[in-house]
Design an enzyme around this catalytic site. Structure first.
Site, mmCIF file in Angstrom:
data_model
loop_
_atom_site.group_PDB
_atom_site.id
_atom_site.type_symbol
_atom_site.label_atom_id
_atom_site.label_comp_id
_atom_site.label_asym_id
_atom_site.label_seq_id
_atom_site.Cartn_x
_atom_site.Cartn_y
_atom_site.Cartn_z
ATOM 1 N N TRP A 103 -0.291 -3.825 3.523
ATOM 2 C CA TRP A 103 0.901 -2.996 3.665
ATOM 3 C C TRP A 103 2.181 -3.793 3.391
ATOM 4 C CZ3 TRP A 103 -0.385 -0.143 8.914
ATOM 5 C CH2 TRP A 103 -1.340 0.850 8.659
ATOM 6 N N GLU A 138 -48.874 14.905 -3.775
ATOM 7 C CA GLU A 138 -50.267 15.351 -3.748
ATOM 8 C C GLU A 138 -50.841 15.364 -5.162
ATOM 9 O OE1 GLU A 138 -50.234 18.441 0.096
ATOM 10 O OE2 GLU A 138 -49.676 19.159 -1.896
ATOM 11 N N ASN A 167 -1.883 -8.541 5.537
ATOM 12 C CA ASN A 167 -1.976 -7.085 5.590
ATOM 13 C C ASN A 167 -1.438 -6.542 4.269
ATOM 14 O OD1 ASN A 167 -1.631 -4.350 6.017
ATOM 15 N ND2 ASN A 167 -0.795 -4.578 8.074
ATOM 16 N N CYS A 209 -6.749 0.418 1.309
ATOM 17 C CA CYS A 209 -6.400 -0.949 1.704
ATOM 18 C C CYS A 209 -7.510 -1.930 1.342
ATOM 19 C CB CYS A 209 -6.090 -1.002 3.185
ATOM 20 S SG CYS A 209 -7.435 -0.426 4.252
ATOM 21 N N GLN A 261 0.817 -1.212 0.000
ATOM 22 C CA GLN A 261 0.000 0.000 0.000
ATOM 23 C C GLN A 261 0.853 1.265 0.000
ATOM 24 O OE1 GLN A 261 -2.981 -0.025 3.035
ATOM 25 N NE2 GLN A 261 -3.799 1.979 2.529
ATOM 26 N N HIS A 289 -8.706 -1.466 9.115
ATOM 27 C CA HIS A 289 -7.822 -1.845 8.018
ATOM 28 C C HIS A 289 -8.317 -3.160 7.418
ATOM 29 C CE1 HIS A 289 -4.136 -1.533 5.769
ATOM 30 N NE2 HIS A 289 -3.677 -2.703 6.205
#
Length: 714
Positions: free
Chosen positions: A287, A639, A285, A103, A97, A261
């Site tokens: 990252w 209406e 992850n 992510c 990332q 995350h």
């Protein structure tokens, strides 16, 4: 004998054809553009997503942001000496990332790499940086609201200090992932528009599949079996930890996990430890670092009791963002599991792998079909939302087999129904200060009587008494999906926004194992016979009084023209202050005369036609008084719909929207004078339809385009 009315039955403007497998996004054909660039010996620069500040973002990454100072757009050959589109094979380790909070997208992409047959659809083959074939242009494919699109991008990527600003691969010379991220940013308007999201959003765009969300804090004894079945079916899966405060966002827990995350779930394994079975999940992850540090983490001493061959097979201690967790720890520390079932794979045990599906493209329109959620207030507008009838005919095969096996002990067999509501293109609106709306859908079981109701007024009265089969499914994400087991029968699905008057486009999809019927409930276009009759003279005193008024203004020819009619109408209008009328103009009176002269070319009214006009005006005033509920001197859209039905007119939603656009003020209100001309217009259109019904059947068939041209061009 009652005067017959006329109904208009609409057909599609052209025969229904199968959807195009893949449409060029923004009409950019990859092959044509690439061939042209190669012929002209130039590198492609995308005019639809220029390498400029606006493509980066609008706020934190906007043109005035200090965060983008020093950003230089470079092609891969300017970043490294020997760039590669793919090094070896695309895999989950290629995703690291960058400086935006996407992510959710990257975790979904990492999961996608586990299934090459899916990845090859999103990332078409044959793309490279080889000199003979290189033109600085690449393409990727995404599913968007019922249609696959092919998105073209140039390979100019944002860098700082010669490093990619956003996603990169560990080797820094592989570019399929940065280019895929750029294509998705283009689809959503900018890189910054990708900040924050849910994995299922990307899962669905990668596959056209069905998103499902499972809360992990709800006891679920079959969770591991569910995960195992999902992985065996090659479905996509991820998980995240809820964020409760702004400061929690991407905060690291003491266990090494990151809140808010998105983590991919990439595998499972069962092993025996201390004479008991341990169920493990493999997570990643995006990252590429920061891993779980609890039981069965990379450095956990528990691995010491596991054979080295198995440790190696499970890739323990790679320090690559991927780690193993025990199921009970996963349930304790994570909050939500997201699953995307593609290729029509079902979320439940024993459900068929083939779905019967339907997809409807709709819109919540302010004043017409944007009624908001259901409330118990007198002014509740829930009834004006789009309504859909779903008929479930047969129980699922697995349910029937269980009933045969267990007999009377088994409860009545049910049908699987998946409902997916998606709000469209909201990420592209973020640069205009808009975000995802809070959307919802409700499902009601309905009697056949509800389907036989011919007017919105009757459905409005009956709707509060309908029995909901479940609480509303709602959320502020792009997709809201529900999974139901329902007995065969008739059901009503009503999608809505949280508040009335919120406008948005939406896609509603349903999936069933067995055949079903799925139709939008809308008005039939028709007029009742009473409207086409010539009305009798009104009771405003006596026929003699009306005749005296007429003769007072008529000339020697015993007729009144536009100027005389204006004097008569405006004199009487001032006697009704409630209507808040400014009076009729000469041109407007000329138009009324043309209508009430029943085809005559004369620009004047006889006494008989004058009486007809007065009768119509009195009837329209009566209806206006009844349905101007708040006594404002104007009627709003809902209406107006009820008033039209009371007058004998029935219009579908597109026709109603077109007429309101023509006759209402900017606040979607209609005063009495506008109401008169609205009614006069409709009556003229249906008289024309009646004249075209040469067979006398009372039904006129025409295409949607023909009807709208006839109705609005009058």
């Amino acid at each position: 004998m009652a005067h017959p009315g006329i109904a208009v039955h609409l057909t599609k403007d052209s025969p229904v054809t199968a959807a195009t497998p893949v449409l060029p996004y923004r009409d950019q054909n990859y092959w044509d553009l690439k061939r042209r660039c190669l012929q002209e010996r130039r590198h492609f620069i995308d005019p639809e997503f220029k390498p400029c500040a606006e493509s980066l973002g609008y706020h934190e990454l906007g043109p005035r942001s200090t965060d983008i100072q020093g950003v230089v757009w470079k092609r891969p050959k300017e970043i490294c000496r020997f760039p590669k589109f793919v090094r070896g094979e695309m895999n989950r380790m290629d995703v690291c990332q960058g400086q935006i909070g996407d992510c959710w997208f990257l975790a979904a992409a990492a999961s996608l790499t586990l299934y090459p047959h899916l990845l090859s659809k999103v990332v078409p083959g044959g793309q490279s940086f080889q000199a003979a074939d290189y033109a600085g242009i690449f393409h990727f494919q995404f599913w968007q609201y019922g249609q696959w699109v092919d998105v073209v991008v140039d390979d100019l990527l944002p860098t700082k200090d010669n490093r990619l600003l956003f996603v990169r691969t560990p080797t820094d010379d592989e570019f399929w992932m940065p280019l895929l991220e750029k294509a998705y940013a283009k689809l959503n308007g900018s890189y910054e528009a990708m900040n924050g999201g849910y994995m299922n959003e990307a899962f669905v765009d990668f596959t056209g599949g069905i998103g499902e969300t499972i809360p992990l804090k709800t006891p679920n004894l079959k969770l591991f079996k569910t995960i195992e079945a999902v992985l065996n079916k090659s479905s996509l899966m991820g998980a995240y930890i809820n964020v409760t405060t702004f400061n929690d966002r991407e905060a690291q827990t003491s266990q090494g996990l990151v809140k808010g995350h998105a983590y991919s779930i990439t595998g499972i394994h069962k092993l025996y430890f201390d004479d008991r079975q341990v169920r493990l999940l493999r997570l990643r992850n995006p990252w590429g670092h920061r891993e779980w540090n609890g039981r069965w983490s990379d450095n956990s001493p528990l691995w010491g009791a596991v054979a080295p061959e198995l440790r190696e097979k499970l890739h323990v201690q790679r320090r690559d963002g991927e780690f193993w967790m025990q199921l009970i720890d996963f349930i304790q520390y994570f909050d939500v599991l997201e699953i995307c079932h593609f290729n029509a794979d079902a979320p439940g045990e024993g459900v068929s792998s083939r779905w019967n599906t339907d997809c409807f493209q709709g819109r919540w329109v302010k004043g017409h079909s944007a009624g908001g959620r259901q409330t118990s207030q007198p002014w509740d507008l829930f009834w004006i939302n789009p309504q859909f009838h779903v008929a479930l005919f047969e129980p699922d095969e697995a349910q029937l087999r269980k009933q045969l096996r267990k007999g009377q002990e088994h409860k009545a067999p049910t049908c699987t129904l998946l409902v997916s509501l998606m709000q469209k293109d909201r990420r592209r609106s973020k640069n205009r200060g808009k975000d995802f709306l809070h959307i919802s859908f409700q499902i009601f079981q309905i009697p056949r009587q509800y389907l036989q109701l011919s007017s919105a007024a009757h459905r409005k009265e009956m709707l509060p008494a309908l029995r909901p089969v479940c609480p509303p499914y709602n959320g502020s994400s792009r997709d809201v999906t529900g999974y139901f087991q329902l007995p065969p029968g008739d059901y009503l699905i009503i999608p809505s926004t949280l508040s009335p008057f919120e406008e948005a486009d939406f896609t509603l999809r349903i999936f069933t194992e067995k055949k079903h019927q799925f139709l939008e409930i809308d008005e039939e276009i028709s007029v009742e016979g009473k409207v086409l009759q010539v009305m009798k003279a009104p009771q405003i005193g006596s026929d003699q009084d009306l005749e005296e008024i007429f003769l007072k203004y008529a000339g020697q020819d015993q007729e009144v023209g536009p100027a005389e009619l204006q004097a008569i109408l405006n004199q009487n209008a001032t006697k009704i202050p409630y209507l808040k009328m400014e009076g009729f103009t000469v041109e407007e009176c000329q138009r009324l005369i043309q209508h009430f002269n029943l085809g005559s070319r004369s620009d004047k009214l006889t006494l008989q036609m004058f009486q007809h006009l007065c009768a119509s005006l009195q009837e329209w005033e009566r209806i206006f008084r009844i349905y101007d509920v708040d006594r404002s001197g104007t009627m709003n859209t809902h209406e107006m719909r009820l008033a039209l039905e009371a007058a004998g007119f029935h219009l579908n939603k597109p026709t109603m929207e077109a007429f309101m656009k023509k006759y209402s003020n900017p606040w979607l209100q209609i005063d009495f004078k506008r109401f008169v001309f609205f009614m006069e217009h409709l009556k003229s259109v249906f008289c024309m339809c009646k004249s075209r019904d040469t067979s006398g059947s009372g039904v006129l068939n025409m295409t949607e385009k023909e009807w709208m041209e006839l109705a609005t061009d009058y």
